[in-house]
Design an enzyme around this catalytic site. Structure first.
Site, PDB file in Angstrom:
ATOM      1  N   HIS A 171     -19.614   8.262  76.182  1.00 16.21           N
ATOM      2  CA  HIS A 171     -19.634   9.158  74.973  1.00 16.21           C
ATOM      3  C   HIS A 171     -21.178   9.697  74.986  1.00 16.21           C
ATOM      4  O   HIS A 171     -22.179   9.279  75.546  1.00 16.21           O
ATOM      5  CB  HIS A 171     -19.103   8.764  73.621  1.00 16.21           C
ATOM      6  CG  HIS A 171     -20.173   7.679  73.048  1.00 16.21           C
ATOM      7  ND1 HIS A 171     -19.820   6.344  73.044  1.00 16.21           N
ATOM      8  CD2 HIS A 171     -21.175   7.712  72.220  1.00 16.21           C
ATOM      9  CE1 HIS A 171     -20.434   5.683  72.536  1.00 16.21           C
ATOM     10  NE2 HIS A 171     -21.741   6.470  71.904  1.00 16.21           N
ATOM     11  N   GLU A 231     -18.854  11.570  70.224  1.00 21.73           N
ATOM     12  CA  GLU A 231     -19.297  10.766  68.881  1.00 21.73           C
ATOM     13  C   GLU A 231     -19.863  11.569  68.001  1.00 21.73           C
ATOM     14  O   GLU A 231     -21.076  11.949  68.239  1.00 21.73           O
ATOM     15  CB  GLU A 231     -19.999   9.674  69.090  1.00 21.73           C
ATOM     16  CG  GLU A 231     -20.228   8.582  67.909  1.00 21.73           C
ATOM     17  CD  GLU A 231     -21.231   7.578  68.059  1.00 21.73           C
ATOM     18  OE1 GLU A 231     -21.743   6.882  67.004  1.00 21.73           O
ATOM     19  OE2 GLU A 231     -21.353   7.298  69.285  1.00 21.73           O
ATOM     20  N   HIS A 258     -26.937  21.155  75.374  1.00 24.23           N
ATOM     21  CA  HIS A 258     -25.694  21.530  74.814  1.00 24.23           C
ATOM     22  C   HIS A 258     -24.603  20.324  75.396  1.00 24.23           C
ATOM     23  O   HIS A 258     -24.899  19.640  76.509  1.00 24.23           O
ATOM     24  CB  HIS A 258     -25.094  22.797  75.390  1.00 24.23           C
ATOM     25  CG  HIS A 258     -25.158  22.954  77.039  1.00 24.23           C
ATOM     26  ND1 HIS A 258     -26.141  23.547  77.695  1.00 24.23           N
ATOM     27  CD2 HIS A 258     -24.334  22.588  77.999  1.00 24.23           C
ATOM     28  CE1 HIS A 258     -26.114  23.721  78.977  1.00 24.23           C
ATOM     29  NE2 HIS A 258     -24.952  22.935  79.059  1.00 24.23           N
ATOM     30  N   GLU A 304     -21.165  24.942  75.821  1.00 22.06           N
ATOM     31  CA  GLU A 304     -20.701  25.742  76.880  1.00 22.06           C
ATOM     32  C   GLU A 304     -19.294  25.615  77.446  1.00 22.06           C
ATOM     33  O   GLU A 304     -18.770  24.809  77.262  1.00 22.06           O
ATOM     34  CB  GLU A 304     -21.628  25.408  78.193  1.00 22.06           C
ATOM     35  CG  GLU A 304     -21.523  26.132  79.270  1.00 22.06           C
ATOM     36  CD  GLU A 304     -22.294  25.682  80.609  1.00 22.06           C
ATOM     37  OE1 GLU A 304     -22.758  26.447  81.369  1.00 22.06           O
ATOM     38  OE2 GLU A 304     -22.878  24.607  80.495  1.00 22.06           O
TER      39      GLU A 304
END
Length: 317
Positions: A171, A231, A258, A304
């Protein structure tokens, strides 16, 4: 053509790096492999895409846009020789925002020992503090890399080996000001599912794990072997502070850039986002690059949007 959010993937998280050689060495030591490199000498930057790609990896052999759990390293030429160039890692005031990426492993004791033996630093070792089931390594730019285990610490206490082929890029963590606004955005607009919630009223924060793919049972074991989770960390009370905001990593000083979602049909997905009334950083039609778009989330983190080339060919990446 319509777009189907169940086919979306949380493709990658972008980190700016000072010296790509050192950063590549670190992430490859963690078992990741270079699955794509985009060179842009005219604009003086290179992009390195790393992922787990062993035969047992979730996305082994797939096109890089058809994966989850990629880390994109962005190198602006010359930074490696600039003594004044520094990365902000997102965990120091007043530039907190992005928190960490996380790798889940088979044997956390052996994985941490292997990193330490290679000379890498830690923000938190397994033995530090009260939580002895997580650690935070530091990459060469001092980004935090959380290490968790999908096996119990007790079960692996006497095991000395770790298999890199079983690791997952589990994550990416970002802090959010208003958990309700962020959860609504990532579920209703981005099409993610809430996989797990961890409430910690004693320490006054909650964690929300979201992602694509099948439903989760909400347990730690149900998410620890996953790739491509997001998360969200919410500290109680920030939503009530009018002037409170997190650093998105793209304002100076820079660091995290990003997250990226790959979609089944880029034009249809962007049309849907338009209908949802999103705030755009870059529409498909803006500028010279007509194959990427950037949406802003409620905290102005950049997302993105790219075409998943596993569904249809659009770009010769």
């Amino acid at each position: 053509m319509a777009t189907d959010t169940t086919k979306y993937k949380f493709n990658h998280s972008m980190l700016r790096v000072k010296d790509p050689k050192e950063s590549l060495k670190f992430y490859e030591h963690l078992g990741m492999k270079l699955v794509n490199k985009i060179e842009n000498p005219d604009n003086k930057y290179d992009l390195y895409f790393l992922a787990y790609d062993s035969p047992s990896a979730v996305s082994h052999g797939k096109h890089w846009t058809d994966r989850e759990g990629i880390i994109e390293l962005t190198h602006n030429h010359g930074t490696e020789n600039d003594p004044e160039y520094k990365i902000v890692n997102g965990n120091t005031e007043p530039h907190r925002g992005f928190g960490h990426v996380c790798v889940s492993v088979d044997n956390i004791q052996a994985a941490c020992a292997r990193l330490e033996n290679a000379g890498y630093r830690f923000q938190k070792k397994l033995t530090d503090g009260r939580m002895h089931n997580i650690a935070f390594a530091l990459d060469p730019d001092s980004y935090w890399v959380e290490i968790i285990s999908y096996n119990s610490v007790e079960a692996t206490a006497d095991v000395k080996d770790t298999s890199l082929e079983t690791y997952r890029m589990n994550h990416t963590m970002i802090r959010v000001k208003d958990q309700e606004k962020s959860l609504t955005f990532y579920k209703d607009v981005m099409g993610m599912k809430l996989k797990r919630t961890v409430e910690n009223p004693g320490a006054k924060f909650n964690l929300y794990f979201l992602g694509y793919g099948p439903e989760s049972d909400g347990s730690p074991n149900g998410t620890s072997k996953s790739e491509g989770l997001l998360e969200l960390t919410w500290n109680y009370g920030t939503e009530s502070e009018a002037d409170f905001k997190y650093h998105n990593g793209n304002e100076q000083p820079q660091g995290f850039g990003h997250i990226c979602v790959s979609v089944d049909d880029l034009d249809a997905a962007c049309a849907r986002f338009e209908e949802k009334g999103v705030n755009w950083k870059k529409r498909l039609t803006d500028g010279r690059m007509k194959d990427i778009a950037f949406v802003l989330d409620p905290d102005n983190y950049w997302i993105e949007i790219i075409q998943n080339e596993g569904f249809k060919s659009r770009v010769k990446w």
